[in-house]
Scaffold this motif. Structure first.
Motif, mmCIF file in Angstrom:
data_model
loop_
_atom_site.group_PDB
_atom_site.id
_atom_site.type_symbol
_atom_site.label_atom_id
_atom_site.label_comp_id
_atom_site.label_asym_id
_atom_site.label_seq_id
_atom_site.Cartn_x
_atom_site.Cartn_y
_atom_site.Cartn_z
ATOM 1 N N THR A 168 0.796 -1.068 -0.092
ATOM 2 C CA THR A 168 -0.196 -0.103 -0.259
ATOM 3 C C THR A 168 1.220 1.332 -0.026
ATOM 4 O OG1 THR A 168 0.016 -0.246 2.401
ATOM 5 C CG2 THR A 168 -2.063 -1.040 1.261
ATOM 6 N N THR A 169 2.196 1.141 -0.140
ATOM 7 C CA THR A 169 2.990 2.206 -0.243
ATOM 8 C C THR A 169 4.114 1.876 -1.229
ATOM 9 O OG1 THR A 169 4.641 1.481 1.414
ATOM 10 C CG2 THR A 169 2.854 2.876 2.383
ATOM 11 N N TYR A 170 4.802 2.992 -1.750
ATOM 12 C CA TYR A 170 6.035 2.573 -2.567
ATOM 13 C C TYR A 170 7.081 3.351 -2.437
ATOM 14 C CZ TYR A 170 5.123 6.675 -5.484
ATOM 15 O OH TYR A 170 4.817 8.013 -5.887
ATOM 16 N N ARG A 171 8.259 2.946 -2.545
ATOM 17 C CA ARG A 171 9.620 3.645 -2.626
ATOM 18 C C ARG A 171 9.953 4.381 -3.755
ATOM 19 N NH1 ARG A 171 12.844 3.516 2.312
ATOM 20 N NH2 ARG A 171 11.745 2.120 3.789
ATOM 21 N N PRO A 172 10.479 5.341 -4.171
ATOM 22 C CA PRO A 172 10.844 5.749 -5.444
ATOM 23 C C PRO A 172 12.064 4.604 -5.772
ATOM 24 C CG PRO A 172 10.883 7.989 -4.231
ATOM 25 C CD PRO A 172 10.547 6.660 -3.219
ATOM 26 N N GLY A 173 11.928 4.080 -6.972
ATOM 27 C CA GLY A 173 12.667 2.967 -7.430
ATOM 28 C C GLY A 173 12.336 1.506 -7.133
ATOM 29 N N GLY A 174 11.332 1.453 -6.246
ATOM 30 C CA GLY A 174 10.985 0.192 -5.684
ATOM 31 C C GLY A 174 10.092 -0.588 -6.523
ATOM 32 N N VAL A 175 9.875 -1.879 -6.322
ATOM 33 C CA VAL A 175 9.235 -2.665 -7.182
ATOM 34 C C VAL A 175 7.995 -3.238 -6.517
ATOM 35 C CG1 VAL A 175 9.241 -4.995 -8.696
ATOM 36 C CG2 VAL A 175 11.291 -3.429 -8.782
ATOM 37 N N LYS B 196 -8.062 -15.324 -16.085
ATOM 38 C CA LYS B 196 -8.643 -15.085 -15.144
ATOM 39 C C LYS B 196 -7.930 -13.991 -14.183
ATOM 40 C CE LYS B 196 -12.264 -18.142 -14.040
ATOM 41 N NZ LYS B 196 -13.481 -17.168 -14.012
ATOM 42 N N LYS B 197 -6.701 -14.218 -14.398
ATOM 43 C CA LYS B 197 -5.607 -13.285 -13.859
ATOM 44 C C LYS B 197 -4.471 -12.789 -14.503
ATOM 45 C CE LYS B 197 -3.169 -13.294 -9.353
ATOM 46 N NZ LYS B 197 -2.982 -14.174 -8.120
ATOM 47 N N VAL B 198 -4.070 -11.560 -14.321
ATOM 48 C CA VAL B 198 -2.575 -11.252 -14.770
ATOM 49 C C VAL B 198 -1.898 -10.644 -13.624
ATOM 50 C CG1 VAL B 198 -3.146 -11.035 -17.438
ATOM 51 C CG2 VAL B 198 -3.677 -8.954 -15.738
ATOM 52 N N GLU B 199 -0.559 -10.861 -13.941
ATOM 53 C CA GLU B 199 0.263 -10.509 -12.583
ATOM 54 C C GLU B 199 1.602 -9.787 -13.242
ATOM 55 O OE1 GLU B 199 0.356 -12.839 -8.909
ATOM 56 O OE2 GLU B 199 2.685 -12.329 -8.918
ATOM 57 N N VAL B 200 1.795 -8.583 -12.972
ATOM 58 C CA VAL B 200 2.922 -7.687 -13.479
ATOM 59 C C VAL B 200 3.660 -7.169 -12.567
ATOM 60 C CG1 VAL B 200 2.034 -7.411 -15.887
ATOM 61 C CG2 VAL B 200 1.467 -5.962 -14.370
ATOM 62 N N THR B 201 4.929 -6.669 -12.727
ATOM 63 C CA THR B 201 5.914 -5.894 -11.719
ATOM 64 C C THR B 201 5.955 -4.558 -12.344
ATOM 65 O OG1 THR B 201 7.757 -7.160 -12.797
ATOM 66 C CG2 THR B 201 6.761 -7.811 -10.499
ATOM 67 N N TRP B 202 5.990 -3.817 -11.318
ATOM 68 C CA TRP B 202 6.076 -2.220 -11.544
ATOM 69 C C TRP B 202 7.121 -1.529 -10.932
ATOM 70 C CZ3 TRP B 202 4.908 1.853 -8.668
ATOM 71 C CH2 TRP B 202 4.529 3.200 -9.225
ATOM 72 N N GLU B 203 7.868 -0.847 -11.431
ATOM 73 C CA GLU B 203 8.952 -0.095 -10.886
ATOM 74 C C GLU B 203 8.480 1.514 -10.454
ATOM 75 O OE1 GLU B 203 12.984 -0.611 -12.497
ATOM 76 O OE2 GLU B 203 13.367 1.294 -11.832
ATOM 77 N N ALA B 204 8.481 1.957 -9.441
ATOM 78 C CA ALA B 204 8.232 3.343 -9.138
ATOM 79 C C ALA B 204 9.075 4.300 -9.566
ATOM 80 C CB ALA B 204 8.044 3.319 -7.521
ATOM 81 N N PRO B 205 8.445 5.646 -10.053
ATOM 82 C CA PRO B 205 9.269 6.573 -10.352
ATOM 83 C C PRO B 205 9.874 7.509 -9.135
ATOM 84 C CG PRO B 205 6.946 7.170 -10.424
ATOM 85 C CD PRO B 205 7.111 5.801 -9.931
#
Ligand SMILES: *[C@@H]1O[C@H](CO)[C@@H](O)[C@H](O)[C@H]1NC(C)=O
Ligand SMILES: *[C@@H]1O[C@H](CO)[C@@H](O)[C@H](O)[C@H]1NC(C)=O
Ligand SMILES: *[C@@H]1O[C@H](CO)[C@@H](O)[C@H](O)[C@H]1NC(C)=O
Length: 205
Positions: A65-72, A139-148
């Motif tokens: 529920t939180t992110y750090r810059p550059g975190g995934v 039914k489901k997709v899962e992806v990873t995202w890198e924060a700006p």
């Protein structure tokens, strides 16, 4: 009377032709995700159909529920457990609530498997948006995202295409707060200010 019948028959034929064109278009639209959507509005180009207003049987969730810059972060788009629906297509991006960035994607998706997903280049940001690679039902997709860096709070927004006629636009995840403990603002924390004041005290004494 006869004429009216002929007119309605012609209308029926025209309708049949239109339906066929739409069926063909469906096949054209779904093989890959590059062509079917608009980057800014997440709107699929599926004339003449418009987004469904019923409650969507899908949800967008995140590993944190939180992110750090550059975190995934891991992002899931899936069918609600109570529903037997499947989806053929989707488009997903992170958005910042702040200022003009509202309508535009932030951050980028990483480790994109090209057999499952198509990485899209939206608003000069490579891989800021992701969509399906094929129209197979899922039914489901899962992806990873890198924060700006420093975009403040963000959320993920998706378009989900059940079939050519039925799709939902603007399915949002919960808000992800930027973890401020890693932000530059820390330098000016109260204890640091107190330290500065203590240092300067002898000068005034
Ligand atoms: C998707 O299809 C379009 C048009 O058919 C093509 O130009 C584009 O290169 C394809 N993209 C991918 C990732 O296969
Ligand atoms: C975007 O994703 C592709 C794989 O789909 C990768 O080859 C490329 O390096 C990525 N670009 C950036 C800027 O991360
Ligand atoms: C998702 O968020 C956007 C921007 O705040 C909003 O316009 C849209 O209505 C939201 N979608 C839903 C289904 O509430």
């Amino acid at each position: 009377m006869l004429e009216a019948q002929e007119v309605s028959l012609t209308a029926l034929r025209l309708f049949a032709v239109l339906v066929c064109v739409c069926c063909v278009e469906e096949c054209v639209c779904f093989p890959n995700g590059s062509v079917a959507f608009s980057c800014g509005s997440l709107m699929p180009v599926h004339p003449p159909f418009t987004p469904s207003t019923s409650s969507p049987p899908f949800m967008v969730s995140t590993s944190s529920t939180t992110y750090r810059p550059g975190g995934v972060i891991t992002v899931m788009l899936e069918v609600e457990t109570s529903s037997s629906t499947e989806f053929q297509g989707f488009m997903l991006q992170a958005r910042s609530r702040g200022g003009n960035a509202e309508l535009w994607p932030v951050g980028k998706f990483t480790n994109i498997d090209p057999s499952l997903f198509t990485a899209l280049h939206c608003q000069d940001q490579q891989n800021s948006t992701v969509s399906q690679a094929t129209g197979t039902k899922k039914k489901k997709v899962e992806v990873t995202w890198e924060a700006p860096n420093n975009y403040g709070d963000i959320y993920f927004s998706a378009t989900v295409v059940q079939d050519y006629k039925t799709f939902w636009v603007g399915l949002n995840s919960s808000l992800l707060r930027q973890d401020s403990s890693s932000a530059a603002g820390r330098v000016f924390s109260p204890s640091f200010l107190l330290f500065i004041i203590l240092l300067s005290l002898p000068v005034y004494c």
